[in-house]
Enzyme design. Structure first.
Site, mmCIF file in Angstrom:
data_model
loop_
_atom_site.group_PDB
_atom_site.id
_atom_site.type_symbol
_atom_site.label_atom_id
_atom_site.label_comp_id
_atom_site.label_asym_id
_atom_site.label_seq_id
_atom_site.Cartn_x
_atom_site.Cartn_y
_atom_site.Cartn_z
ATOM 1 C CE LYS A 1 -3.695 -2.253 2.657
ATOM 2 N NZ LYS A 1 -4.515 -2.211 3.897
ATOM 3 N NE ARG B 1 6.998 2.781 3.402
ATOM 4 C CZ ARG B 1 8.252 2.418 3.195
ATOM 5 N NH1 ARG B 1 9.082 3.229 2.568
ATOM 6 N NH2 ARG B 1 8.678 1.249 3.612
ATOM 7 C CD GLN C 1 5.189 5.793 -1.037
ATOM 8 O OE1 GLN C 1 4.346 4.902 -0.876
ATOM 9 N NE2 GLN C 1 6.479 5.530 -1.187
ATOM 10 C CE LYS D 1 13.884 10.998 -0.378
ATOM 11 N NZ LYS D 1 13.862 10.094 0.806
#
Length: 696
Positions: A23, A25, A28, A52
């Site tokens: 899933k 974070r 994001q 990132k």
């Protein structure tokens, strides 16, 4: 459309992570949607390991599926590029890079970009400074860019500790691209000052996504061990029991090499990693670490930003970094996908000296800038860097630093045409106030790391607060929170003694020079390639100047006692026994000095007595010259020796000879005297020094 897009993104996330239950974070998906639907320009500040890169990889895949152009990713390190290309492949993204190591591929990559065959192009910020790249590649492909990405964006900021001047060019390129082109800049290490500076440079419409910086899996501990031998002993005793594999960070290349060599003698599979290694070798080492084929890489910051090994078990610092930014960036390599990983900060007596050197040399002094501009102003047809070296007593690195910073000014007071540099009509004034302010910031960062080293509050919370995390929390896992050591702080005296003996056996190679500097030695008439029958042999130095082991004893002998201790003679004899030069020299001579006329001859005579060889003083210094250490580049180092030495040819023996000096830096003294000795009929010349400058 948003729900459909999100479902597509989740499916891609699970594919990229090879996890059917993965899933997003927090933050994001919001960043991805902002790029795709609002076509925003974003700054994402999130902890190391947050993910990132997955944001811009997924955005790239989704944009390409919509028919957008390729993603241009500015990435600061080749190691990071290789890592990112591997990650992109899992999303069926065709990635390529244009860098100094693949110039033969540039044309093919350009064609593939223009025909839509490449989804992601990675380049370094330094590539933007390359005229050929800008004129023949970037100008042709800029219209095809669909997403603009700047990784490790703190490097953009003048106020960031990792500031790289070429990052300034990114701002200019972004300004030239369409305003509705989505763009994302990412970093884990930007405090408020740096965030504000990035915003000022990339535009006030920059949206900022900022998260919590606490790393739950990392367990931190600080250990002060003053001497290198103590830290080497500690590493030898503790590494075997640490989980998995990891990274040991050093501040210098020489320590990367030396610590790795020491650990190998202790049957620990560690290898050095730094910027002076060839690209292929660095890639091999990265893969060995990723595949757990070695226990540790002993690395400089060349293995830092963005390197991703999810199960890295530990990061140990052999010396204290100069800032919290550096430390958080590096220690954050560990524990990304494991429940527990160690971040151990060792600190020694030399830390401040090394950090002060980096602070003091970060910006060229005003005098260097003025010298370069004055020389270019007087040049009738510009100067190449080599010509500037002839005209200025500045090192190539110092000249390059001045030219780079001047060329990045807008408007710039210098311009490059072909291989030559010219001044422009721009009147330039160095911003001394800004440089002074940056220097103070660096010094404050250094002081902050000193405080962190002795901190009695949660170590993770300290780091988060220093990086202006809005909600720093105690980790409950560090040595301070637990109230006990994670790892022992002691070491055995026997292992320390082994380390000291290792340091005293760390012979340094003196590589012979191979080419004479043009126009530098007219009195001797030395030109072109140094002929084999005039060239010095590969030599040896007992130690690095001022280093642990023998270095302090050498320094004491030269500057305090004016006499080299007998222990150094024994050290040289043992080094010769390890070395076994072929053919073995049959006599000894030395480099003369007018300042300390008896220091080196006295040592050479005592060494000759112990080796049962004749010492013959055949080299004379016929006039005084400036100390070699005041000469900053090869031209001036060689020129400073022109006509300085004469030989008593009647005393020269035909056999191989040890040519002795106390200290070697540029190697030009050994090079010139060796050639004169060979001309006069001596056999092969083996340079032999007590200490070598680590930068030579």
């Amino acid at each position: 459309m948003t729900n459909e897009l999100r479902n597509q993104a989740i499916a891609l996330l699970r594919l990229a992570l090879d996890d059917p239950t993965a899933k997003f974070r927090g933050g994001q998906w919001e960043a991805i949607a902002s790029l795709l639907e609002q076509r925003d320009r974003l700054l994402v500040v999130q902890r190391t390991g947050w993910g990132k890169s997955i944001v811009y990889f997924l955005a790239t895949r989704l944009l390409r599926d919509r028919g957008a152009g390729f993603t241009l990713l500015i990435s600061p390190l080749l190691a990071l590029m290789r890592n990112q290309i591997a990650a992109a492949t899992r999303l069926n993204l065709q990635a390529a890079t244009i860098n100094s190591s693949n110039k033969d591929d540039w044309e093919q990559v350009k064609t593939q970009l223009l025909t839509g065959q490449i989804d992601l192009l990675l380049i370094s910020p330094e590539r933007l400074a390359n005229d050929e790249f800008r004129d023949t590649i970037l100008s042709r492909i800029s219209a095809q860019i669909g997403l603009f990405v700047v990784d490790e964006a703190h490097c953009i900021s003048d106020w960031g500790h990792d500031f790289r001047p070429d990052y300034r060019r990114i701002t200019r390129i972004l300004q030239a691209l369409p305003p509705n082109l989505p763009a994302i800049a990412t970093t884990a290490t930007a405090n408020n000052r740096v965030v504000n500076d990035i915003t000022a440079q990339l535009g006030a419409n920059l949206r900022i996504f900022r998260g919590n910086l606490t790393r739950q899996s990392l367990q931190l501990q600080n250990i002060y061990l003053p001497s290198p031998a103590a830290r080497m002993a500690w590493l030898a005793e503790q590494l075997p029991s640490l989980p998995g594999s990891g990274i040991i960070y050093t501040l210098t290349v020489r320590d990367s090499e030396r610590v790795a060599a020491w650990l190998q003698t202790q049957e620990i599979d560690a290898k050095p990693y730094h910027s002076q290694l060839q690209t292929e070798e660095r890639e091999t080492l990265e893969n060995q670490l990723i595949d757990n084929q070695i226990k540790a890489l002993v690395a400089t910051t060349a293995l830092g930003m963005g390197f991703d090994k999810p199960d890295l078990g530990f990061v140990i610092h052999y010396q204290r970094p100069g800032s919290v930014v550096h430390y958080y960036q590096q220690v954050g390599r560990a524990g990304r996908a494991v429940e527990q990983a160690y971040g151990i900060l060792l600190s020694g007596d030399e830390d401040d000296e090394i950090t002060n050197y980096f602070i003091e040399t970060a910006f060229p002094p005003q005098a260097h800038t003025e010298e370069v501009l004055n020389a270019l102003n007087k040049a009738s047809d510009g100067f190449s860097v080599a010509q500037l070296e002839e005209n200025l007593n500045l090192s190539r690195g110092q000249i390059d630093k001045v030219l780079k910073l001047l060329s990045l000014e807008s408007p710039a007071p210098v311009t490059k045409q072909g291989t030559k540099w010219y001044t422009t009509p721009i009147k330039y004034q160095q911003d001394l106030e800004k440089i002074a302010k940056l220097t103070r910031i660096r010094q404050q960062e250094q002081a902050q790391m000193q405080v962190y080293m002795e901190s009695q509050e949660c170590l993770m919370k300290f780091l988060a607060q220093a990086l202006d995390d809005s909600n720093p929390t105690s980790c409950g896992k560090c040595a301070v929170c637990l109230g006990e050591n994670l790892l022992p702080t002691n070491y055995s005296l026997a292992k320390v003694n082994q380390a000291i003996q290792f340091l005293r056996r760390s012979d340094q190679i003196i590589e012979p020079r191979k080419i004479w500097i043009k126009n530098a030695l007219p009195t001797y008439g030395f030109l072109g390639r140094i002929k084999d029958n005039l060239k010095a042999e590969i030599g040896r130095a007992l130690c690095l100047w001022g280093d642990a082991g023998w270095g302090e004893l050498v320094k004491q002998g030269k500057y305090q006692d004016n006499y080299f201790d007998d222990a150094l003679i024994q050290g040289i004899i043992e080094m010769i026994q390890r070395w076994q030069p072929e053919p073995m020299p049959t006599w000894i001579t030395c480099v003369p000095s007018l300042n300390r006329s008896q220091l080196v001859p006295n040592f050479s005579q005592r060494l000759a007595n112990q080796l049962n060889l004749p010492f013959i003083s055949v080299v004379q210094k016929v006039r005084q010259n400036s100390p070699q250490k005041t000469m900053s580049n090869s031209y001036h180092q060689a020129r400073n020796l022109d006509g300085i030495f004469a030989l008593d040819c009647s005393k020269i023996k035909p056999g191989a000879v040890f040519l002795i000096d106390d200290f070697v830096d540029s190697r030009w003294t050994f090079t010139v005297i060796a050639a004169l000795l060979r001309q006069a009929g001596s056999g092969q010349v083996f340079p032999l020094a007590l200490a070598i400058n680590s930068l030579s």
